[in-house]
Structures are given as structure tokens and as C-alpha cells.
Design a protein around this motif. Structure first.
Motif, PDB file in Angstrom:
ATOM      1  N   THR A  30      45.555   7.800 -38.544  1.00  0.00           N
ATOM      2  CA  THR A  30      45.738   7.698 -39.990  1.00  0.00           C
ATOM      3  C   THR A  30      44.539   6.966 -40.580  1.00  0.00           C
ATOM      4  O   THR A  30      44.238   5.842 -40.186  1.00  0.00           O
ATOM      5  N   VAL A  31      43.857   7.627 -41.510  1.00  0.00           N
ATOM      6  CA  VAL A  31      42.706   7.028 -42.189  1.00  0.00           C
ATOM      7  C   VAL A  31      43.126   6.725 -43.618  1.00  0.00           C
ATOM      8  O   VAL A  31      43.532   7.626 -44.356  1.00  0.00           O
ATOM      9  N   VAL A  32      43.030   5.442 -44.013  1.00  0.00           N
ATOM     10  CA  VAL A  32      43.538   5.006 -45.313  1.00  0.00           C
ATOM     11  C   VAL A  32      42.411   4.354 -46.108  1.00  0.00           C
ATOM     12  O   VAL A  32      41.708   3.462 -45.607  1.00  0.00           O
ATOM     13  N   ASN A  33      42.248   4.784 -47.350  1.00  0.00           N
ATOM     14  CA  ASN A  33      41.341   4.110 -48.280  1.00  0.00           C
ATOM     15  C   ASN A  33      42.012   2.804 -48.706  1.00  0.00           C
ATOM     16  O   ASN A  33      43.095   2.821 -49.286  1.00  0.00           O
ATOM     17  N   GLN A  34      41.373   1.669 -48.439  1.00  0.00           N
ATOM     18  CA  GLN A  34      42.025   0.388 -48.667  1.00  0.00           C
ATOM     19  C   GLN A  34      42.199   0.064 -50.151  1.00  0.00           C
ATOM     20  O   GLN A  34      43.052  -0.754 -50.504  1.00  0.00           O
ATOM     21  N   ALA A  35      41.437   0.685 -51.022  1.00  0.00           N
ATOM     22  CA  ALA A  35      41.580   0.416 -52.452  1.00  0.00           C
ATOM     23  C   ALA A  35      42.670   1.265 -53.078  1.00  0.00           C
ATOM     24  O   ALA A  35      43.488   0.774 -53.854  1.00  0.00           O
ATOM     25  N   THR A  36      42.701   2.551 -52.751  1.00  0.00           N
ATOM     26  CA  THR A  36      43.657   3.468 -53.376  1.00  0.00           C
ATOM     27  C   THR A  36      44.870   3.765 -52.517  1.00  0.00           C
ATOM     28  O   THR A  36      45.848   4.335 -53.008  1.00  0.00           O
ATOM     29  N   GLN A  37      44.802   3.420 -51.224  1.00  0.00           N
ATOM     30  CA  GLN A  37      45.865   3.699 -50.264  1.00  0.00           C
ATOM     31  C   GLN A  37      46.083   5.190 -50.040  1.00  0.00           C
ATOM     32  O   GLN A  37      47.134   5.615 -49.555  1.00  0.00           O
ATOM     33  N   VAL A  38      45.085   6.014 -50.398  1.00  0.00           N
ATOM     34  CA  VAL A  38      45.146   7.436 -50.099  1.00  0.00           C
ATOM     35  C   VAL A  38      44.977   7.636 -48.603  1.00  0.00           C
ATOM     36  O   VAL A  38      44.047   7.085 -47.993  1.00  0.00           O
ATOM     37  N   LYS A  39      45.867   8.442 -47.991  1.00  0.00           N
ATOM     38  CA  LYS A  39      45.900   8.584 -46.536  1.00  0.00           C
ATOM     39  C   LYS A  39      45.432   9.955 -46.087  1.00  0.00           C
ATOM     40  O   LYS A  39      45.589  10.947 -46.791  1.00  0.00           O
ATOM     41  N   ARG A  40      44.871   9.997 -44.912  1.00  0.00           N
ATOM     42  CA  ARG A  40      44.509  11.249 -44.254  1.00  0.00           C
ATOM     43  C   ARG A  40      45.066  11.176 -42.831  1.00  0.00           C
ATOM     44  O   ARG A  40      44.701  10.283 -42.053  1.00  0.00           O
ATOM     45  N   ASN A  41      45.955  12.094 -42.459  1.00  0.00           N
ATOM     46  CA  ASN A  41      46.587  12.108 -41.137  1.00  0.00           C
ATOM     47  C   ASN A  41      45.899  13.132 -40.238  1.00  0.00           C
ATOM     48  O   ASN A  41      45.691  14.288 -40.642  1.00  0.00           O
ATOM     49  N   LEU A  42      45.540  12.703 -39.035  1.00  0.00           N
ATOM     50  CA  LEU A  42      44.820  13.550 -38.092  1.00  0.00           C
ATOM     51  C   LEU A  42      45.442  13.449 -36.717  1.00  0.00           C
ATOM     52  O   LEU A  42      46.238  12.552 -36.430  1.00  0.00           O
ATOM     53  N   THR A  43      45.027  14.372 -35.849  1.00  0.00           N
ATOM     54  CA  THR A  43      45.436  14.347 -34.448  1.00  0.00           C
ATOM     55  C   THR A  43      44.205  14.617 -33.593  1.00  0.00           C
ATOM     56  O   THR A  43      43.442  15.556 -33.872  1.00  0.00           O
ATOM     57  N   SER A  59      35.959   1.332 -48.529  1.00  0.00           N
ATOM     58  CA  SER A  59      36.411   0.649 -47.311  1.00  0.00           C
ATOM     59  C   SER A  59      37.663   1.350 -46.780  1.00  0.00           C
ATOM     60  O   SER A  59      38.592   1.644 -47.543  1.00  0.00           O
ATOM     61  N   TYR A  60      37.680   1.571 -45.466  1.00  0.00           N
ATOM     62  CA  TYR A  60      38.767   2.328 -44.854  1.00  0.00           C
ATOM     63  C   TYR A  60      39.401   1.558 -43.701  1.00  0.00           C
ATOM     64  O   TYR A  60      38.771   0.678 -43.088  1.00  0.00           O
ATOM     65  N   ARG A  75      40.034  -2.207 -39.146  1.00  0.00           N
ATOM     66  CA  ARG A  75      39.993  -2.470 -40.575  1.00  0.00           C
ATOM     67  C   ARG A  75      38.552  -2.620 -41.085  1.00  0.00           C
ATOM     68  O   ARG A  75      37.629  -2.876 -40.329  1.00  0.00           O
ATOM     69  N   ASP A  76      38.443  -2.479 -42.416  1.00  0.00           N
ATOM     70  CA  ASP A  76      37.186  -2.746 -43.141  1.00  0.00           C
ATOM     71  C   ASP A  76      36.014  -1.909 -42.647  1.00  0.00           C
ATOM     72  O   ASP A  76      34.901  -2.416 -42.484  1.00  0.00           O
ATOM     73  N   LEU A  77      36.271  -0.629 -42.436  1.00  0.00           N
ATOM     74  CA  LEU A  77      35.174   0.297 -42.145  1.00  0.00           C
ATOM     75  C   LEU A  77      34.538   0.701 -43.484  1.00  0.00           C
ATOM     76  O   LEU A  77      35.205   1.309 -44.317  1.00  0.00           O
ATOM     77  N   THR A  78      33.291   0.349 -43.688  1.00  0.00           N
ATOM     78  CA  THR A  78      32.618   0.644 -44.959  1.00  0.00           C
ATOM     79  C   THR A  78      31.861   1.954 -44.847  1.00  0.00           C
ATOM     80  O   THR A  78      30.961   2.098 -44.018  1.00  0.00           O
ATOM     81  N   LEU A  79      32.238   2.903 -45.702  1.00  0.00           N
ATOM     82  CA  LEU A  79      31.624   4.224 -45.706  1.00  0.00           C
ATOM     83  C   LEU A  79      30.755   4.376 -46.943  1.00  0.00           C
ATOM     84  O   LEU A  79      31.224   4.237 -48.076  1.00  0.00           O
ATOM     85  N   ALA A  80      29.469   4.637 -46.749  1.00  0.00           N
ATOM     86  CA  ALA A  80      28.528   4.812 -47.854  1.00  0.00           C
ATOM     87  C   ALA A  80      28.554   6.272 -48.326  1.00  0.00           C
ATOM     88  O   ALA A  80      29.022   7.161 -47.605  1.00  0.00           O
ATOM     89  N   PRO A  81      28.040   6.550 -49.538  1.00  0.00           N
ATOM     90  CA  PRO A  81      28.016   7.941 -50.018  1.00  0.00           C
ATOM     91  C   PRO A  81      27.250   8.858 -49.071  1.00  0.00           C
ATOM     92  O   PRO A  81      26.128   8.579 -48.676  1.00  0.00           O
ATOM     93  N   ALA A 104      35.962  -4.312 -38.225  1.00  0.00           N
ATOM     94  CA  ALA A 104      34.738  -3.534 -38.102  1.00  0.00           C
ATOM     95  C   ALA A 104      33.516  -4.452 -38.131  1.00  0.00           C
ATOM     96  O   ALA A 104      33.547  -5.540 -38.711  1.00  0.00           O
ATOM     97  N   GLU A 105      32.434  -4.023 -37.480  1.00  0.00           N
ATOM     98  CA  GLU A 105      31.207  -4.802 -37.463  1.00  0.00           C
ATOM     99  C   GLU A 105      30.609  -4.853 -38.863  1.00  0.00           C
ATOM    100  O   GLU A 105      30.545  -3.847 -39.577  1.00  0.00           O
ATOM    101  N   ALA A 106      30.142  -6.049 -39.269  1.00  0.00           N
ATOM    102  CA  ALA A 106      29.554  -6.203 -40.604  1.00  0.00           C
ATOM    103  C   ALA A 106      28.239  -5.450 -40.718  1.00  0.00           C
ATOM    104  O   ALA A 106      27.933  -4.843 -41.745  1.00  0.00           O
ATOM    105  N   VAL A 107      27.428  -5.493 -39.671  1.00  0.00           N
ATOM    106  CA  VAL A 107      26.141  -4.799 -39.665  1.00  0.00           C
ATOM    107  C   VAL A 107      26.120  -3.840 -38.484  1.00  0.00           C
ATOM    108  O   VAL A 107      26.368  -4.243 -37.347  1.00  0.00           O
ATOM    109  N   ARG A 108      25.844  -2.587 -38.763  1.00  0.00           N
ATOM    110  CA  ARG A 108      25.832  -1.578 -37.719  1.00  0.00           C
ATOM    111  C   ARG A 108      24.478  -0.903 -37.648  1.00  0.00           C
ATOM    112  O   ARG A 108      23.776  -0.754 -38.652  1.00  0.00           O
ATOM    113  N   VAL A 109      24.122  -0.473 -36.440  1.00  0.00           N
ATOM    114  CA  VAL A 109      22.907   0.301 -36.246  1.00  0.00           C
ATOM    115  C   VAL A 109      23.243   1.773 -36.422  1.00  0.00           C
ATOM    116  O   VAL A 109      24.224   2.269 -35.862  1.00  0.00           O
TER     117      VAL A 109
END
Length: 355
Positions: A30-43, A59-60, A75-81, A104-109
């Protein structure tokens, strides 16, 4: 299911494995947008792979469940445009009732793609001061981005052209001309096709969630430009109400006088004011009273009032010369008020008689 292909949307993908490294198939994700709580269910598939496509920047939270394994929450996976964010998850053997929380890691490579890019996040957009409040000024924080000289009034940022009132684009990326950069807002083309250096819409700072500059080696899905891509992601409402009221002032009362104005201050009265408000769409006792529906709004209105002057300097012929008296001119010789000729050639002396 096939998702709409919008250039500014991103994706979160990865592989689900157990402690031995074996793939975990049929795991519920389950992938959830933390601001809107919109969910995406996957398998996850037979190889443990999952992919949540067409996600808006933000943030997801990713939750993985599978019988025989502990529930894992990232938690707190930040997705850029436009970003494709890889998040591999390892499940621990145990009861389903047991939960494992991972931050989630604050700084990622960046390992998911070879693109060279820079992200200006929402915190930077909100807190960094800008002369003229043009979001393009923040693009200068990205290495390889400079501001080219463009036309326009000097008030409000110089080469940023009065804070974007005319919409001209000043950014030169990787040394190429500014007409080679493509601008989009939420995936929509935002360029004037007449000259390719004007924006159709200049987003105000309070409407921008974040924006991303793709400098080179990016995906062919973007196309159009020969240089770079500037992807702007606008704000949306959330489960709670948020708003702001602002007025940014510039005034000659707090300015120094122009160096060339002989101590006289150039008039300047500039106000940039407006408001922003976002939240859930709700009609008391009729619709969304518990704020649990995925219907949101965001509105921003901004006004700019500028009264300004300028200092202009120029050279003027002295009054005596305007009256026909050239005796004080350095281009005349010792004979007074007459031209000096080269006696041999009967021509004007070079550098002496050229007015």
C-alpha cells in the motif's frame, strides 16, 4: 491497468525479499500520500517486484504485508517531480501483528537513472528570500544553472525581469541558450511557441510544492528541448486546512540612493500581496463531513503594484558649442576659432578636428 503518462509524475518501485534474499511474491503493498492520504494498492509479482506509477510529487508511506512475515512500514519517502524512486524492502519472519517501522534516508544517492538533476523543495520555496519573488531565481541553487541577461525593468531582480511579470525565462543551463530549455507545470507544456523564451504562466511561489531541473541525460519521454527540463509541481489541498496571507514590501524609504543620481533617491513603491488557502472539499452535514474523501482544493490570488522611477545619464554638448563657439574645444589647434589643416595635404589633422 494502464496509467496516464504525464511527464511530471513519478514512481516508487522496488523488490520485496526475505532475510535470505529470496523474492517474496504476492505481498500486499500500500502506497499512501501522507498529505492527502490517497492510497495505491499493489501486489508484488513472482520476482517480488512492484511498481506504483503516475504518482504526484510529495511524501509517501509504503506498507508491505504478507502472511508469515512482520508488517513493514517505510515512512517519509520523498518523491520529486518526474522521479523514479527505488525502494527495496526486506521482510522479517514473524507474526503479522508485529510491525517494523523504517524511516527513509534523508539523503539518497541517485542510482535509479543516469540523469543529472537538481530539486528545489517546498521548504526552500517557502523560506528563501527572493528579490522579485520569481521562482526561477531558486534555480540558481542548482550547479550548472546561471542567469542570462534579458530585457525588462531593473526593479525586482534585474535579469529576473521584474519578478516574472513579463514571463521571460532567464535561466541558462549547462552553458546553452535560454531558448533551449523546456518548462512544464504539472506535466503541461508552459512555453510561448512564438519565441521559446516566455512562459505562458509564471507560477507564484505560494502555488509551488517543488520543482525539479533535469540538466542532461534524462529520459526520452520528456522530449521537445535540446537543453534541460524545468518541471514545476503545484500544490494541492490536503486532509487539513492550511493557508497564508502575505504582503512583501519594497520602498525607497529604506533604500540607499542610486550612485549616479547625485544623492536623489529614485522613487520606488512595490507591494506584492495575496493569499493562499487549501484543504478538503466539505459541505457541512451534506458532503465529506468526516474529511475522509479524496476531494481537495487549493486557491491562490496574488497582486503586484509597482510605482518606480529610473536614473538616466547622458553626455551633452556644452552651451558655448551649442551657440557656435568652438574655441574651448580640444579638437582645435592654437589658431583659435578655426580648423587646423595639414598644410601639405590640405586635410583635417587626424584626431584633432573630429567633432
Amino acid at each position: 491497468m494502464v496509467w496516464a503518462q504525464v511527464a511530471s509524475t513519478g514512481a516508487i518501485f522496488g523488490t520485496i525479499v526475505d532475510n535470505s534474499g529470496a523474492a517474496v511474491a504476492a505481498a500486499s503493498i500500500t502506497v499512501v500520500n501522507q498529505a492527502t492520504q490517497v492510497k495505491r494498492n499493489l501486489t508484488s509479482n513472482d520476482t517480488g517486484f512492484y511498481s506504483a506509477e503516475s504518482l504526484l510529487a510529495g511524501s509517501y508511506e509504503v506498507t508491505v504485508q504478507k502472511p508469515g512475515f512482520k508488517e513493514t512500514v517505510l515512512r517519509d519517502l520523498t518523491l520529486a517531480p518526474g522521479q523514479r524512486l527505488q525502494s527495496n524492502i526486506t521482510l522479517e519472519v514473524g507474526a503479522v501483528e508485529t510491525k517494523v517501522d523504517v524511516e527513509a534516508e534523508a539523503v539518497r544517492v541517485e542510482t535509479e537513472s543516469g540523469e543529472s538533476a537538481g530539486v528545489i523543495g517546498g521548504t526552500q520555496v517557502e523560506n528563501l528570500l527572493l528579490n522579485g519573488r520569481n521562482f526561477l531565481g531558486l534555480g540558481l541553487l542548482v550547479p550548472g544553472v546561471t542567469s542570462a541577461t534579458i530585457t525588462g525593468h531593473a526593479v525586482g531582480g534585474g535579469s529576473l525581469n521584474s519578478g516574472g511579470l513579463t514571463g521571460e525565462t532567464p535561466l541558462s543551463i549547462n552553458g546553452l541558450g535560454r531558448e533551449y530549455t523546456n518548462y512544464t507545470v504539472d506535466g503541461a507544456y508552459n512555453m510561448n511557441t512564438g519565441n521559446d523564451i516566455n512562459l505562458n504562466i509564471t507560477p507564484t511561489l505560494d502555488t509551488i510544492a517543488e520543482f525539479r531541473i533535469l540538466k542532461d541525460n534524462y529520459s526520452s519521454k520528456y522530449g521537445v528541448a535540446g537543453s534541460a527540463q524545468v518541471l514545476v509541481e503545484s500544490k494541492s489541498g490536503s486532509r487539513t486546512f492550511h493557508g497564508s496571507l502575505y504582503d512583501f514590501l519594497r520602498n525607497d524609504k529604506v533604500d540607499a540612493s542610486n550612485f549616479f543620481s547625485a544623492g536623489n533617491k529614485t522613487p520606488l513603491r512595490q507591494n506584492n500581496f495575496g493569499f493562499a488557502l487549501g484543504g478538503p472539499v466539505t459541505i457541512p452535514h451534506i458532503y465529506n463531513r468526516n474529511r475522509d474523501k479524496n476531494t481537495f482544493f487549493f486557491v491562490n490570488e496574488e497582486w503586484r503594484v509597482i510605482h518606480s522611477g529610473s536614473t538616466v545619464r547622458g553626455a551633452m554638448i556644452p552651451e558655448a558649442m551649442r551657440n557656435g563657439d568652438f574655441s574651448g574645444s580640444t579638437t582645435f589647434g592654437a589658431k583659435g576659432n578655426q580648423l587646423v589643416f595639414d598644410d601639405a595635404a590640405n586635410n583635417f589633422l587626424a584626431g584633432k578636428n573630429c567633432l
